[in-house]
Design a protein around this motif. Structure first.
Motif, short mmCIF file in Angstrom:
data_model
loop_
_atom_site.label_atom_id
_atom_site.label_comp_id
_atom_site.label_asym_id
_atom_site.label_seq_id
_atom_site.Cartn_x
_atom_site.Cartn_y
_atom_site.Cartn_z
N PRO A 1 0.83 -1.20 0.00
CA PRO A 1 0.00 0.00 0.00
C PRO A 1 0.87 1.25 0.00
O PRO A 1 2.02 1.24 0.44
N ALA A 2 0.28 2.34 -0.49
CA ALA A 2 1.01 3.61 -0.53
C ALA A 2 0.02 4.76 -0.41
O ALA A 2 -1.19 4.57 -0.51
N THR A 3 0.54 5.94 -0.22
CA THR A 3 -0.28 7.15 -0.14
C THR A 3 0.11 8.07 -1.29
O THR A 3 1.29 8.38 -1.47
N PHE A 4 -0.90 8.50 -2.06
CA PHE A 4 -0.67 9.37 -3.21
C PHE A 4 -1.21 10.76 -2.89
O PHE A 4 -2.42 10.93 -2.66
N PHE A 5 -0.32 11.74 -2.85
CA PHE A 5 -0.74 13.12 -2.66
C PHE A 5 -0.95 13.74 -4.05
O PHE A 5 0.01 14.04 -4.76
N VAL A 6 -2.22 13.86 -4.38
CA VAL A 6 -2.59 14.16 -5.77
C VAL A 6 -2.84 15.65 -5.97
O VAL A 6 -3.28 16.36 -5.08
N VAL A 7 -2.55 16.09 -7.18
CA VAL A 7 -2.88 17.45 -7.62
C VAL A 7 -4.30 17.43 -8.17
O VAL A 7 -4.62 16.63 -9.06
N GLY A 8 -5.15 18.30 -7.65
CA GLY A 8 -6.57 18.24 -7.99
C GLY A 8 -6.87 18.38 -9.47
O GLY A 8 -7.74 17.70 -10.02
N SER A 9 -6.16 19.27 -10.17
CA SER A 9 -6.41 19.44 -11.60
C SER A 9 -6.06 18.18 -12.38
O SER A 9 -6.71 17.86 -13.38
N GLN A 10 -5.06 17.44 -11.91
CA GLN A 10 -4.71 16.18 -12.56
C GLN A 10 -5.75 15.10 -12.27
O GLN A 10 -6.05 14.27 -13.13
N VAL A 11 -6.32 15.11 -11.07
CA VAL A 11 -7.41 14.17 -10.76
C VAL A 11 -8.61 14.47 -11.65
O VAL A 11 -9.27 13.56 -12.15
N ALA A 12 -8.89 15.78 -11.85
CA ALA A 12 -10.01 16.17 -12.71
C ALA A 12 -9.81 15.68 -14.14
O ALA A 12 -10.77 15.30 -14.82
N ARG A 13 -8.57 15.67 -14.58
CA ARG A 13 -8.29 15.25 -15.95
C ARG A 13 -8.16 13.73 -16.08
O ARG A 13 -8.40 13.17 -17.14
N HIS A 14 -7.77 13.05 -15.01
CA HIS A 14 -7.54 11.60 -15.06
C HIS A 14 -8.26 10.91 -13.90
O HIS A 14 -7.62 10.28 -13.05
N PRO A 15 -9.58 11.02 -13.86
CA PRO A 15 -10.31 10.43 -12.73
C PRO A 15 -10.18 8.92 -12.66
O PRO A 15 -10.24 8.32 -11.58
N GLY A 16 -10.01 8.27 -13.81
CA GLY A 16 -9.89 6.81 -13.82
C GLY A 16 -8.68 6.32 -13.05
O GLY A 16 -8.73 5.28 -12.37
N ILE A 17 -7.58 7.07 -13.13
CA ILE A 17 -6.38 6.66 -12.39
C ILE A 17 -6.60 6.85 -10.89
O ILE A 17 -6.18 6.00 -10.08
N ALA A 18 -7.27 7.94 -10.51
CA ALA A 18 -7.58 8.13 -9.09
C ALA A 18 -8.49 7.02 -8.58
O ALA A 18 -8.32 6.54 -7.44
N GLN A 19 -9.43 6.60 -9.40
CA GLN A 19 -10.30 5.48 -9.02
C GLN A 19 -9.48 4.22 -8.78
O GLN A 19 -9.72 3.47 -7.82
N ARG A 20 -8.51 3.99 -9.66
CA ARG A 20 -7.68 2.79 -9.50
C ARG A 20 -6.87 2.86 -8.21
O ARG A 20 -6.73 1.85 -7.51
N ILE A 21 -6.35 4.05 -7.89
CA ILE A 21 -5.58 4.20 -6.65
C ILE A 21 -6.43 3.77 -5.45
O ILE A 21 -5.99 3.00 -4.59
N ALA A 22 -7.66 4.28 -5.39
CA ALA A 22 -8.54 3.94 -4.26
C ALA A 22 -8.98 2.49 -4.32
O ALA A 22 -9.03 1.80 -3.28
N ARG A 23 -9.27 1.99 -5.51
CA ARG A 23 -9.77 0.61 -5.66
C ARG A 23 -8.74 -0.42 -5.23
O ARG A 23 -9.10 -1.48 -4.68
N GLU A 24 -7.47 -0.13 -5.44
CA GLU A 24 -6.43 -1.08 -5.11
C GLU A 24 -5.91 -0.92 -3.69
O GLU A 24 -4.87 -1.47 -3.33
N GLY A 25 -6.64 -0.16 -2.87
CA GLY A 25 -6.32 -0.09 -1.45
C GLY A 25 -5.32 0.95 -1.04
O GLY A 25 -4.85 0.95 0.10
N HIS A 26 -5.00 1.85 -1.92
CA HIS A 26 -4.07 2.92 -1.59
C HIS A 26 -4.83 4.12 -1.04
O HIS A 26 -6.06 4.20 -1.12
N GLU A 27 -4.11 5.08 -0.53
CA GLU A 27 -4.72 6.26 0.07
C GLU A 27 -4.43 7.49 -0.80
O GLU A 27 -3.37 7.61 -1.41
#
Length: 729
Positions: A131-157
């Protein structure tokens, strides 16, 4: 070109307005003006808003650790400097800090999600079940929501790393609040969850906090977030090699640590390779891996509130629209640049060849044309210019010239000025005001000859201009000839700009169009016609405001050739003020669009009509409508680049386009045998005049789309023909 007023023609969309009582007519016209202006203003405001959103969300940033900070830290509590990497100020009391349990590593990744590197890092983590913790940039999450979903789905923070990665210490409080809250909304939209963790950009170890950093930590705590720093820096932003990254993240003792890495912001191949080696090595030494919240006993991304999810969707939609519009603008910029380059290459190749071919000593249209000519001059309130114009025409070198002045219901002394000239080959006829096209049709009907020349009442011609103009009619396939029209009043800046425009945009283009057999406009200031061609094409139409373009297209469709005779020169008075220029070009642009729409069926025709439709209308659409509409994007995106992109590259790009324009101008002036002195104002013309012409074209397009009726309007004359060779002056 002389501009008139007239009642709307029969069947025209403006007819119903003309029949209304005066008060209602003025109200309706006012409403249409407000609508057209409102639509144009709305488009510009939306475009500006979209660009600002794109600028905000796409702000470039340097990786964490590359921004120098001051060393003053007297306001940072000693307990914080000497405490753990997680700082809690959410309760409003004394700060609390938390560290990692012994032999516990929290791998943290900043600046993502990145579509290239984050998935590769996730693959390595999945491979080692870490497991790991990803400190994400909001504008990048807005552009790539699928990757953020994968981060959460695979048990990361997921933790927040602001929305655009600014230095929070340099921002006002409202902007800091917005940076963090928008990141929270982006995470809620992508994953349906929230976060209580926040890592300020460019932060480091707890003992490296400065007074400014401490203000940021306090502000973050007041917003309800835990500030997460680190205790081991991989320094992967330096790209020191996978081995160095592994060494930087290998503990020297058995204490727990928060390790800082990056999954975005550049090439992260070394990070991926180092991670694949680091995890097995640390596990062999007895270390375990955890997310930050799990290690300190806090909740890992609890569910987000429903309103946060919906607000997040609206935010993401806004970012998506802004990105899409900016991408379209870049595509249009590339299109505009491509059209400019293509047009320039074609002009250099074909216009130069056209000029050399015509200047060949053996070049001839055929036997000299000496048949008598009737020159039709439509005039409405042209008292100031009609005298020099008629005098120059009556003294033409061509044998058998008849000048027929059609006074279109003038309310000044136009007809009397002509009569006082006392010229034997000049006739004046007066008709009720009906518009320029109607006056020209009347002149053609009253003319005594089969060769007809049309000249505006504000135009003077060189002595041999008419004779040279009719020579191409020696070819029986030629039905009409365009002359070489020049600006006479070119002393002021507006006059110089129009002079440049006439030489480059009109006369140089006519050489190109002549080569391809698709000249779109015989200028009203100087053009010659066979009576047969006029009859077969239906004469001048009162249904459009660009009667010259409408007639020229109709002659093409009737199967006649239309050619350009550069040696036949006329000098016309151009608008002397910005207001008059706007009114004239507004009518020209609107009328051109009308003519294109009227003859749109030519694209499907066979024979000469179809050939012109598929070639000529395409040229007009590309180089007379689309290119002028897109050209200002070069300047708009140049401003954008100067403010937000690489300034050196932006300046080089804009100057390159200017060089292309200068080379085109030099070619045009050399071919037209004009002195190059006026070209000193060309850069200023590109900055100012081009924008005005763009707004005119945009205004015309909006008016056409909204169905607004544009009426003929008078242009005030000064009688300034200072550059024209007026006989007897």
């Amino acid at each position: 070109m002389t501009v008139y007023r007239s009642a709307p023609p029969p069947g025209d969309p403006g007819e119903s307005t003309a029949r209304l009582p005066p008060v209602q007519r003025r109200r309706r016209i006012r409403r249409r003006r407000v609508l057209a202006g409102g639509i144009g203003l709305t488009v510009l405001l939306l475009l500006a808003t979209v660009i600002l959103v794109s600028v905000y969300t796409d702000a470039g940033f340097s990786p964490d650790g590359t921004t120098p900070a001051s060393s003053a830290n007297g306001k940072v509590p000693a307990g914080v400097r000497d405490g753990g990497p997680v700082i809690d100020l959410t309760g409003g009391g004394e700060p609390r800090t938390y560290g990692m349990p012994a032999r516990t590593i929290a791998l943290t990744f900043d600046d993502g999600p990145d579509p290239q590197w984050t998935p590769k890092i996730l693959d390595v983590l999945a491979k080692h079940r870490t497991p790991a913790t990803f400190f994400v940039v909001g504008s990048q999450v807005a552009r790539h929501p699928g990757i953020a979903q994968r981060i959460a789905r695979e048990g990361h923070e997921l933790g927040g790393h602001t929305f655009t990665h600014p230095d929070l210490a340099e921002l006002p409080e409202w902007r800091r609040e917005m940076e963090n809250s928008q990141t929270q909304l982006a995470i809620a939209n992508a994953t349906g969850r929230s976060t209580s963790l926040m890592r300020p950009p460019y932060s480091s170890f707890a003992d490296a906090l400065t007074d400014k950093d401490w203000q940021t930590v306090q502000a973050v705590g007041a917003q309800g977030y835990l500030t997460v720093l680190d205790t081991m820096d991989s320094e992967d932003w330096k790209r020191p090699g996978a081995g160095a990254i592994v060494r930087n993240l290998t503990p020297k003792d058995t204490a727990g640590h928060i390790a800082l890495l990056h999954d975005a912001g550049g090439d992260r191949s070394q990070t991926v390779a180092a991670l694949d080696r680091l995890i097995p090595q640390l596990r062999k030494r007895g270390y375990r891996f955890s997310t930050v919240s799990a290690a300190i006993g806090g909740p890992v991304n609890p569910p987000a509130a429903d309103d946060a999810v919906w607000r997040g969707r609206a935010l993401v939609w806004t970012v998506g629209v802004a990105d899409a519009v900016l991408a379209v603008l870049w595509a249009l910029l590339i299109t505009a640049g491509g059209l400019i380059v293509i047009r320039t290459l074609i002009l250099f190749l074909f216009a130069w060849r056209h000029s050399r071919h015509r200047r060949d000593p053996d070049w001839s249209w055929g036997l000299p044309v000496t048949a008598p000519v009737t020159i039709v001059v439509p005039a409405f309130n042209e008292e100031k210019t009609i005298g020099p114009a008629v005098r120059s025409l009556a003294r033409s070198a061509h044998p058998g010239v008849e000048v027929l002045v059609v006074d279109d219901g003038s309310t000044d002394g136009t007809a009397e000025v002509v009569r006082r000239l006392g010229l034997g080959n000049v006739r004046v006829v007066r008709i009720p005001n009906g518009g320029k096209a109607n006056a020209l049709n009347a002149g053609v009907a009253l003319s005594r000859n089969d060769l007809i020349v049309m000249v505006d009442a504000d135009t003077v011609v060189e002595p041999d201009a008419v004779h040279r103009l009719v020579q191409p009619l020696a070819d029986p396939a030629v039905g009409a000839v365009a002359g070489n029209v020049k600006v006479a009043n070119r002393r002021g800046l507006i006059g110089k700009w129009q002079h440049i425009e006439y030489v480059i945009g009109f006369n140089l283009d006519r050489r190109l169009y002549d080569t391809f057999g698709c000249i779109p406009t015989i200028p009203g200031a100087l053009g010659a016609f066979r009576r047969t061609a006029l009859t077969e094409s239906g004469g001048l139409s009162t249904g459009t405001l660009a009667e010259d373009t409408d007639l020229t297209i109709a002659i093409h469709r009737a199967g006649w050739r239309v050619v350009y005779e550069e040696s036949a020169k006329a000098w016309t008075e151009a608008p002397a003020t910005a207001r008059q220029l706007w009114r004239q070009r507004y009518r020209w642009s609107y009328g051109t669009m009308q003519a294109m729409w009227k003859h749109r069926g030519a694209v499907r025709d066979r024979g000469p009509s179809g050939r012109f439709g598929r070639r000529g209308l395409l040229f007009i659409a590309l180089f007379s409508v689309l290119l002028p509409l897109l050209a200002p994007l070069v300047d708009l995106m140049a401003v954008y680049g100067l403010l937000f992109l690489d300034r050196e590259i932006t300046v080089i790009g804009w100057l390159t386009m200017l060089v292309v324009q200068v080379l085109t101008a030099v070619l045009a002036f050399r071919l037209d045998r004009e002195p190059l002195r006026p070209l000193w104002s060309l850069p200023l013309q590109q900055i100012v005049y081009r924008q005005v012409m763009y707004l005119v074209l945009l205004h015309s397009a909006v008016a056409a789309v909204t169905g607004r009726r544009l009426k003929w309007q008078t242009i005030d004359r000064t009688g300034d023909l200072s550059s024209a060779p007026v006989p007897g002056r």
